[in-house]
Design a protein around this motif. Structure first.
Motif, PDB file in Angstrom:
ATOM      1  N   THR A  31       0.823  -1.101   0.185  1.00 24.35           N
ATOM      2  CA  THR A  31      -0.188  -0.064  -0.008  1.00 24.35           C
ATOM      3  C   THR A  31       0.937   1.132  -0.102  1.00 24.35           C
ATOM      4  N   ALA A  32       1.887   1.175   0.782  1.00 23.22           N
ATOM      5  CA  ALA A  32       2.781   2.415   0.959  1.00 23.22           C
ATOM      6  C   ALA A  32       3.531   2.598  -0.534  1.00 23.22           C
ATOM      7  N   GLU A  33       3.878   1.654  -0.929  1.00 23.35           N
ATOM      8  CA  GLU A  33       4.573   1.726  -2.320  1.00 23.35           C
ATOM      9  C   GLU A  33       3.785   2.407  -3.632  1.00 23.35           C
ATOM     10  N   ASP A  34       2.413   1.824  -3.278  1.00 24.23           N
ATOM     11  CA  ASP A  34       1.455   2.387  -4.345  1.00 24.23           C
ATOM     12  C   ASP A  34       1.279   3.683  -4.241  1.00 24.23           C
ATOM     13  N   ILE A  35       1.534   4.642  -3.054  1.00 24.78           N
ATOM     14  CA  ILE A  35       1.023   5.732  -2.924  1.00 24.78           C
ATOM     15  C   ILE A  35       1.757   6.758  -4.205  1.00 24.78           C
ATOM     16  N   ASN A  36       1.177   7.686  -4.676  1.00 27.82           N
ATOM     17  CA  ASN A  36       1.530   8.510  -5.556  1.00 27.82           C
ATOM     18  C   ASN A  36       2.121   9.890  -4.872  1.00 27.82           C
ATOM     19  N   LEU A  37       3.329   9.960  -5.110  1.00 20.78           N
ATOM     20  CA  LEU A  37       3.845  11.206  -4.515  1.00 20.78           C
ATOM     21  C   LEU A  37       3.847  12.220  -5.413  1.00 20.78           C
TER      22      LEU A  37
END
Lengths: 438, 314
Positions: A31-37
């Motif tokens: 989930t954390a990796e999928d977050i668009n920054l």
């Protein structure tokens, strides 16, 4: 009533906590990796445009450039990108920076299109153009027979459509008896050439087999996907660009906060959360354990919802997240303080829990609704960064209500109702000598 | 940290004039400084110049900064671009003279073999964002007053908004006094403070509302003062615990979050503390002032009209 301890409830508590813990542990990294920054945290890509007048009368000045920035902002909204950076440089250049856009090519097309619809016959004579459309009347829809995604636009005058279709029926036959709907027709484009192209400017060329159409609602069925139909409707509604934009160049751009900013921010955030947990445990004892569980769930749920929304996390978003954590902790604290008050006034654990919950609810509701209301106004009236902040805040408040109010009630309720905490005020951080006789 | 409302000797209300005076003087000084010196506006809010440096190899911000330092320039912002970071956008506040432009162009042509493009930047977009934030918050304030008027009363809404203005002006003052550079992220920090201020004030007002209903007779200003003080003492543990936990979060960002967001997290820490201070010492006390006056007036009117109107509105 039986005095015995109901062990089943405590077992249920551990079952819930372990299940939630397992879910979080197994998916949190994905989930954390999928977050668009956002652009400020991870960079993105940028396009530099030069603005040219649409016709000879027009002058490029700060006013037209500012209008162009507004239209670009409206289009970027269509793309679903939050918080772009748009700057005006020199006398006639606009720099657009976008984060988290996977399809750069279509984003560039979407930005620079003039979004001028025109309706023409096969000899390219203009029949109707954008000025005949009702402003903001474009909509994505589904065809009633084929269920394909379509775009509907609304004309101001049914007569005009009737005349135009009559013109085509009278003058053309067979395959030429069609009305070409162009997006961004330019002088020199021809129907013959363009209709053959793969990426054609002609989005649709409907025929008139059932006679002239005297209607204001026009369905445009091209080879749309739902998404591309939505985009087209969005662009048409956001209006034509006041100037012509020529792309000077485009390239990727680095994060404005520096490469290490993100990592440091995450570490700092974890330290902050650890401090909050430590404080809650020290101060509220057993209820602090519940707070740690619900706050962990809160942060996880916010991340998941954020991913679902495909939103872009930026520094203002982090600010809203900090505020959200604060409000979630606050909801816990308000409830716990109330329960402690009730315990001190001499109530039993179970009735203190019940009335503490009841009395804290209206406080939490009023505080949350007021903040939600303010955030709603900011979403509606705000632009870019202001809006991004407010969206994150709304997600945070709603989630905190779910975890800090409902979650706490459920989990603490299992322990309280198991009766194991009866006559143990110290577990709630209340000393015996503070308790008044009823 | 338990504050027993029965035995507590803390008197918030007695000293309220001192707090008003303190906030008033502080904010007046702030306003004067804002008008005279003004805030230290960063590159986002100032017109300036960008130099786009192009190299054949990967650049680092330090390297570019050194290159500019060697010819006597101090860039205000450096952003790297390009797939391999072979481009650097270097921003300066203010315009560059013809000579300076030539000097930079010559230097980088010699160093990297490409002539940098130099153009002016207008702060229009950042200014519009700031304007938009102000307008949106103003509309939100109207919404808050309406909601609070329905759930509490009109005077509470007005007091809450005054406290909100207080907190916003507070953070502006501190940034003006310390001359900390203000960029676009500052807007986000101020919005956070506005949100926290409202939340905190409403929680306090909620307790006052509850105690006003419990109280059998609230006839004089002294009665109101007693209720306000009791409510503040009752919510004190909550107020302190909540502000401590949010300051843990914002403080951790400030200390460990790195240089890039330091002024942002500093604004958060200062604003959150100001938000709690204003809920305890400003918002509730202003409401007390309003309410006290209203009650005194009503009592006065009531004495006169008692014959015609035996049931004063309540």
């Amino acid at each position: 009533m039986k005095k015995g301890v109901k062990k089943g409830r405590i077992a249920l508590f551990f079952a819930i906590v372990i299940a939630v813990g397992a879910l979080i542990a197994s998916t949190v990294f994905d989930t954390a990796e999928d977050i668009n920054l956002g652009l400020d945290l991870q960079g993105g890509f940028e396009v530099l445009y030069e603005a040219h007048p649409i016709d000879d009368d027009q002058e490029i000045n700060s006013e037209t450039l500012s209008d162009t920035v507004d239209s670009l902002n409206a289009r970027i909204d269509v793309l679903g990108v939050s918080e772009p950076s748009i700057t005006i440089e020199g006398d006639n250049r606009i720099r657009v920076q976008l984060a988290g856009v996977s399809d750069q090519q279509s984003a560039r097309e979407l930005l620079a299109t003039e979004a001028e619809l025109s309706f023409r016959d096969v000899d390219d004579n203009l029949l109707m153009d954008g000025s005949d459309l009702v402003e903001g009347g474009a909509r994505q829809n589904y065809h009633q027979d084929t269920n394909e995604p379509i775009v509907t636009v609304t004309l101001q005058d049914a007569q005009k459509m009737g005349d135009a279709s009559q013109h085509i029926i009278d003058n053309y036959d067979g395959p030429d008896e069609v009305m070409a709907i162009w997006l961004d027709y330019e002088e020199g484009d021809t129907f013959e050439e363009e209709i053959m192209k793969e990426d054609s400017k002609i989005i649709s060329a409907p025929g008139f087999s059932s006679g002239a159409l005297y209607e204001t609602d026009i369905m445009i069925s091209g080879s749309f996907t739902t998404e591309s139909a939505q985009e087209l409707a969005g662009i048409l509604n956001s209006g034509a660009l006041p100037v012509e934009l020529e792309e000077v160049y485009s390239n990727s751009v680095g994060a404005s906060l520096g490469e290490q900013a993100m990592e440091q921010t995450v570490i700092a955030g974890l330290i902050g959360v650890a401090l909050i947990f430590a404080y809650m445990l020290a101060y509220y004892r057993f209820m602090g354990v519940i707070a740690v569980v619900t706050l962990t769930a809160y942060m996880y749920v916010v991340l998941v919802i954020f991913n679902w929304m495909n939103a872009v996390l930026t520094l203002p978003g982090i600010a809203a997240l900090v505020l959200g954590v604060g409000m979630a902790v606050d909801a816990n604290i308000i409830t716990y303080e109330r329960i402690k008050d009730e315990l001190r006034s001499g109530k039993s654990t179970m009735s203190a829990f019940k009335s503490g919950n009841r009395r804290s609810l209206s406080t939490i509701l009023d505080a949350n609704i007021t903040t939600l209301l303010a955030a709603g106004v900011l979403v509606y009236f705000g632009t870019s960064a202001v809006q991004g902040f407010a969206v994150m805040l709304i997600v945070s408040i709603l989630t905190s209500f779910l975890t800090a109010v409902l979650g706490t009630r459920l989990l603490l309720g299992l322990w309280v109702n198991s009766r194991i905490l009866n006559k143990k005020p110290r577990m709630f951080g209340v000393k015996e000598r503070e308790i008044r006789e009823l | 940290m338990n504050f027993d409302p029965l035995n507590s000797r803390i008197d918030f209300v007695k000293h309220r004039k001192k707090f008003f005076a303190f906030s008033g003087i502080f904010l007046m000084v702030g306003l004067v400084l804002l008008m005279t010196i003004g805030m230290n506006l960063g590159i986002d809010f100032r017109s300036g110049t960008t130099v786009e440096v192009l190299a054949d190899d990967t650049l680092t911000a330090e390297e570019v900064e050194e290159q500019f330092a060697s010819i006597g320039f101090e860039p205000d912002d450096i952003t790297l671009a390009g797939d391999d970071h072979e481009i650097a956008h270097v921003a300066f506040i203010g315009d560059l003279s013809q000579d300076e432009t030539l000097m930079i162009q010559d230097h980088f042509e010699d160093t990297y073999g490409h002539t940098p493009t130099i153009s002016t930047v207008t702060p229009l977009v950042a200014e519009e964002l700031a304007q938009n934030a102000i307008i949106a918050v103003a509309i939100a304030a109207v919404g808050i007053i309406i909601y609070v008027s329905i759930r509490f009363e009109f005077l509470s809404g007005v007091s809450a908004i005054i406290a909100l203005l207080h907190d916003t002006l507070w953070i502006l003052t501190i940034f003006t006094v310390l001359q900390i550079e203000v960029n676009i992220t500052f807007i986000a920090a101020v919005l956070t403070i506005v949100g926290y201020s409202i939340n905190d004030t409403i929680v306090t007002f909620d307790r006052i509302r509850e105690n006003m209903q419990l109280e059998k007779k609230v006839k004089t200003k002294e009665d109101v003062a007693r209720v306000v003080n009791k409510s503040l003492v009752q919510t004190l543990a909550r107020s302190i615990n909540t502000v401590l936990t949010v300051v843990f979060a914002a403080g951790a960002l400030f200390i460990f979050g790195g240089e890039a967001i330091r002024s942002f997290s500093f604004a958060l820490v200062v604003g959150l503390v100001a938000g709690t201070y204003s809920s305890l010492f400003i918002a509730a006390q202003i409401w007390l002032g309003f309410k006290g006056r209203q009650i005194e007036r009503r009592r006065f009117d009531g004495d006169k009209q008692e014959v015609e109107d035996p049931q004063p509105e309540g």
